[in-house]
Design an enzyme around this catalytic site. Structure first.
Site, short mmCIF file in Angstrom:
data_model
loop_
_atom_site.label_atom_id
_atom_site.label_comp_id
_atom_site.label_asym_id
_atom_site.label_seq_id
_atom_site.Cartn_x
_atom_site.Cartn_y
_atom_site.Cartn_z
N PRO A 21 0.82 -1.21 0.00
CA PRO A 21 0.00 0.00 0.00
C PRO A 21 0.86 1.26 0.00
CG PRO A 21 -0.73 -1.55 1.69
CD PRO A 21 0.58 -2.05 1.18
N CYS A 22 0.42 2.29 -0.73
CA CYS A 22 1.16 3.57 -0.80
C CYS A 22 0.78 4.40 0.42
CB CYS A 22 0.79 4.32 -2.07
SG CYS A 22 1.56 5.93 -2.19
N GLN A 23 1.73 4.69 1.27
CA GLN A 23 1.46 5.48 2.47
C GLN A 23 2.55 6.54 2.62
OE1 GLN A 23 1.85 1.77 4.66
NE2 GLN A 23 -0.08 2.21 5.69
#
Ligand SMILES: C[S@@+](CC[C@H](N)C(=O)[O-])C[C@H]1O[C@@H](n2cnc3c(N)ncnc32)[C@H](O)[C@@H]1O
Length: 426
Positions: free
Chosen positions: A85-87
């Site tokens: 996931p892009c965080q």
């Protein structure tokens, strides 16, 4: 092929694994755990196809804690993969800088980082939304710079490419960044050769031209990860990371790549099921059609803030209604499933003049999964969700086929001990 062992993190329903097994790799360990739901549909689907051996359905954070404490053995592997996931990847400054970096808790990139630190696989292959190269909004490119810095500190060099699957003939417009890393040699390789003929460029060719060569950007990611977090991109409006790039020994070469594809091109119509096989629940009831049309249409209208009642103008452009089936499909999002009208779900007109949504099987085909891959006991809405989270398998297969050729050719790939890598990188 015995040496081509893979560990797959954030495995979802196994998109990486399907592509990599088609290109000769062997997944020896995998992890998938969904924090938002009690049911573990993705992991169940994965196990239904690949078996439970070497698969763990637990929080990656807890697993890495156990592995670091010596309570869990993780297998050696040549390649670590994951679509994480892009965080926000920022790094907290520790009281004692000598302790190194402390990634923000709950940020999954740091779990990949922990595994790389422990196991030092010679190769890694990651996939993410292309926003990763630009985020966050107030410091464009900072998160990717943090990631590159920490990889450089571990002695890895990296190639990346932003790829729209439709540019290579696949039936879906899906833009993602592919990131291939390897333990670096003592000096960077020729950047021109890597950008035009590296692993990703061989898998997904690009046009070669003097303009592109002249447009190269060449800079360094300097400072500690905490310094990068504080200052990278603070003074620039745009990200310096373009659609193709190479980082080695903290130097970055990056340019805009133009895809070169000569093969066939698929469109949405190529993957559609015959109308007579589509269940009635996928057809739009006449009474709902106007709502679909409105949601997909362009608009500029007055609305009111829920809490304060303050009026404001809301504007958005139109998107095709119905979707063009002679084009590649738009990107599948996780909200693609369910009957409620939506701006972003696909809606097509059938040969008998009705309108319908796409079936789970069609969504699987848009990502290149085998038919009914997710028909493993989850509701249709979840099947659509899984495809929104997944990836275009053919892209992984193409990159995997190039990468596997390097494995036997680099018996020296654990050349630089980690302490030495850190010295070179600093
Ligand atoms: C972008 S998806 C990857 C999808 C995958 N590439 C596929 O083909 O289906 C990210 C995955 O990470 C999983 N995930 C999120 N948090 C996690 C955690 N703490 N531990 C393990 N997996 C996690 C999600 O459930 C999701 O399936």
């Amino acid at each position: 092929m015995g040496k081509a062992r893979v560990v797959e993190l954030f495995a979802g329903v196994g998109g990486f694994r399907i592509g990599l097994e088609r290109s000769g790799w062997r997944v020896v360990w995998s992890n998938q755990w969904e924090p938002a739901t009690k049911a573990q549909h993705a992991s169940d689907c994965y196990v239904a196809h690949f078996g439970a051996d070497g698969h763990v359905c637990e929080d990656i954070h807890a697993l890495m804690d156990e592995a670091e404490a010596g309570l869990r053995d993780l297998p050696d592997h040549e390649l670590l993969v994951g679509g994480f996931p892009c965080q926000d990847y920022s790094v907290a400054r520790t009281l004692n800088q000598a302790l190194g970096l402390v990634g923000m808790k709950g940020v999954l990139w740091w779990e990949i980082h922990r595994l790389l630190t422990m196991k030092r696989p010679p190769y890694l292959f990651l996939e993410n939304v292309d926003r990763l190269l630009k985020s966050p909004a107030h410091q464009r490119g900072r998160d990717f710079a943090v990631m590159l810095t920490t990889l450089a500190n571990l002695g890895y060099e990296v190639e990346w490419r932003v790829v729209n699957a439709a540019d290579y003939g696949f039936p879906q417009k899906r833009r993602r960044v592919l990131i291939v890393g390897r333990l670096a040699g003592e000096a960077p390789r020729d950047p021109e050769e890597v950008l035009y003929q590296g692993t990703l460029a061989r898998a997904l060719p690009i046009e070669r031209g003097p303009v592109l060569t002249a447009a190269w950007d060449n800079f360094a990611v300097t400072g500690s990860p905490a310094d990068v977090t504080e200052s990278f991109g603070a003074k620039r409006g745009a990200t310096p990371f373009r659609s193709a790039g190479y980082m080695s020994h903290r130097r970055v070469w990056t340019m805009d790549a133009i895809p070169a594809h000569e093969g066939s091109r698929q469109t949405l119509s190529d993957i559609l099921e015959p109308t007579k096989l589509v269940p009635e629940s996928y057809f739009i009831r006449h009474a709902h059609l106007k709502t679909w049309e409105y949601l997909k249409g362009g608009k500029r209208e007055q609305r009111f803030h829920k809490a304060t009642g303050t009026p404001y103008f809301y504007a958005e452009g139109s998107i095709p209604f119905p979707d063009r089936i002679d084009w590649p499909a738009r990107t599948i999002l996780t909200g693609e499933g369910g009957q409620s009208p939506s701006r972003f779900k696909h809606l097509i007109e059938t040969d008998d003049g009705r309108y319908r949504r796409l079936t789970p099987r069609e969504l699987e085909r848009l990502n290149g999964f085998p038919d009914d891959w997710t028909a493993t006991g989850m509701p249709d809405g979840r099947r659509a969700f899984m495809m929104g989270n997944a990836l275009v398998v053919g892209l992984i297969e193409r990159a995997g086929a190039e990468l596997i050729q390097e494995v036997p050719a680099r018996p020296d790939h654990v050349a630089i001990p980690i302490e030495v890598a850190e010295t070179i990188a600093s």
